[in-house]
Design a protein around this motif. Structure first.
Motif, PDB file in Angstrom:
ATOM      1  N   PHE A 151     -20.587 100.353  -4.225  1.00 24.15           N
ATOM      2  CA  PHE A 151     -21.097  98.996  -4.303  1.00 24.15           C
ATOM      3  C   PHE A 151     -22.048  98.853  -5.495  1.00 24.15           C
ATOM      4  O   PHE A 151     -22.020  97.849  -6.195  1.00 24.15           O
ATOM      5  N   SER A 152     -22.865  99.869  -5.708  1.00 21.34           N
ATOM      6  CA  SER A 152     -23.813  99.816  -6.823  1.00 21.34           C
ATOM      7  C   SER A 152     -23.083  99.780  -8.156  1.00 21.34           C
ATOM      8  O   SER A 152     -23.484  99.059  -9.091  1.00 21.34           O
ATOM      9  N   LYS A 187     -20.867 106.977   4.035  1.00 23.44           N
ATOM     10  CA  LYS A 187     -21.785 105.855   3.839  1.00 23.44           C
ATOM     11  C   LYS A 187     -22.403 105.906   2.450  1.00 23.44           C
ATOM     12  O   LYS A 187     -22.470 104.884   1.747  1.00 23.44           O
ATOM     13  N   GLN A 188     -22.825 107.088   2.021  1.00 22.72           N
ATOM     14  CA  GLN A 188     -23.417 107.228   0.700  1.00 22.72           C
ATOM     15  C   GLN A 188     -22.404 106.907  -0.389  1.00 22.72           C
ATOM     16  O   GLN A 188     -22.737 106.268  -1.394  1.00 22.72           O
ATOM     17  N   GLN A 189     -21.166 107.313  -0.179  1.00 20.53           N
ATOM     18  CA  GLN A 189     -20.115 107.019  -1.158  1.00 20.53           C
ATOM     19  C   GLN A 189     -19.870 105.513  -1.261  1.00 20.53           C
ATOM     20  O   GLN A 189     -19.739 104.971  -2.376  1.00 20.53           O
ATOM     21  N   ILE A 190     -19.814 104.832  -0.127  1.00 18.47           N
ATOM     22  CA  ILE A 190     -19.588 103.387  -0.129  1.00 18.47           C
ATOM     23  C   ILE A 190     -20.748 102.669  -0.804  1.00 18.47           C
ATOM     24  O   ILE A 190     -20.551 101.752  -1.605  1.00 18.47           O
ATOM     25  N   LEU A 195     -17.656 101.143   6.441  1.00 17.16           N
ATOM     26  CA  LEU A 195     -17.965 102.407   7.111  1.00 17.16           C
ATOM     27  C   LEU A 195     -17.278 102.458   8.475  1.00 17.16           C
ATOM     28  O   LEU A 195     -16.736 103.508   8.860  1.00 17.16           O
ATOM     29  N   HIS A 196     -17.282 101.349   9.191  1.00 16.10           N
ATOM     30  CA  HIS A 196     -16.596 101.271  10.487  1.00 16.10           C
ATOM     31  C   HIS A 196     -15.122 101.659  10.329  1.00 16.10           C
ATOM     32  O   HIS A 196     -14.590 102.435  11.124  1.00 16.10           O
ATOM     33  N   ARG A 197     -14.490 101.127   9.318  1.00 19.15           N
ATOM     34  CA  ARG A 197     -13.065 101.408   9.102  1.00 19.15           C
ATOM     35  C   ARG A 197     -12.829 102.870   8.771  1.00 19.15           C
ATOM     36  O   ARG A 197     -11.847 103.466   9.226  1.00 19.15           O
TER      37      ARG A 197
END
Length: 202
Positions: free
Chosen positions: A198-199, A191-194, A44-46
């Motif tokens: 991951f899921s 954030k939700q996409q990341i 998310l930072h990136r």
């Protein structure tokens, strides 16, 4: 964006906050060594950094400083925008900035064994001088920029940018509000996409 914005844009997950905070100090695929939530924070930072670098309004703020500060201009605007976030904190959060700041310091202490070396070494100074809370103070911002000058060398002279902040305060603040409102939505969606990605991987 600088530390305060990255932490704020992380939401309520403590490890995502840590990853977003540590993001600059984690290179390449090294993020994969950390807890999954910290990995999400680093990614998310990136995304936030990329969004910021290419945003027209951020570039407008940056280009105002380029003649004097050249490639340091982006770093300076990152600091300016954290100053405006802290200064206008009550417009963005129901949690007082002092409480938010100290809650994050407690998170760092709780997860100290999960931090990278750079963050672990920086943490005592961050807490001692209450960086997150003190971003709202122009004199404190000037002091921090002066410390950064020592790290980058005498040619940086970022401390002098405070004069430009004072001269163009309204312009910079207006640009911050336009930019940050767009960034908040971007960060929430990204954030939700990341997390979803991951899921799927797991």
């Amino acid at each position: 964006m600088n530390f305060l914005a990255h932490i704020f844009l992380s939401g309520d997950n403590d490890r995502i906050k840590i990853g977003n905070f540590m993001g600059d100090g984690i290179r390449g695929r090294d993020y994969q060594k950390f807890h999954a939530d910290i990995q999400i924070g680093v990614l998310l930072h990136r995304e936030i950094d990329s969004f910021t670098d290419f945003h027209e309004v951020f570039r407008t703020s940056k280009h105002r400083l380029v003649p004097k500060f050249n490639h340091f201009s982006g770093i300076i605007v990152d600091m300016f925008y954290d100053y405006f976030l802290a200064k206008n904190w009550q417009l963005f959060s129901d949690i007082p900035l002092k409480e938010f700041s100290h809650n994050f310091y407690e998170i760092l202490k709780k997860h100290e064994n999960e931090l990278n070396d750079k963050t672990r070494n920086m943490m005592p100074y961050m807490i001692k001088y209450d960086w997150l809370y003190n971003y709202q103070d122009i004199e404190e911002l000037e002091r921090i920029l002066g410390q950064m000058d020592q790290r980058f060398g005498k040619n940086a002279n970022m401390k002098a940018a405070v004069a430009d902040l004072k001269k163009h305060h309204t312009l910079f603040e207006d640009e911050f509000f336009i930019f940050f409102n767009e960034l908040r939505q971007f960060a929430k969606d990204k954030k939700q996409q990341i997390i979803t990605d991951f899921s799927i991987e797991e």
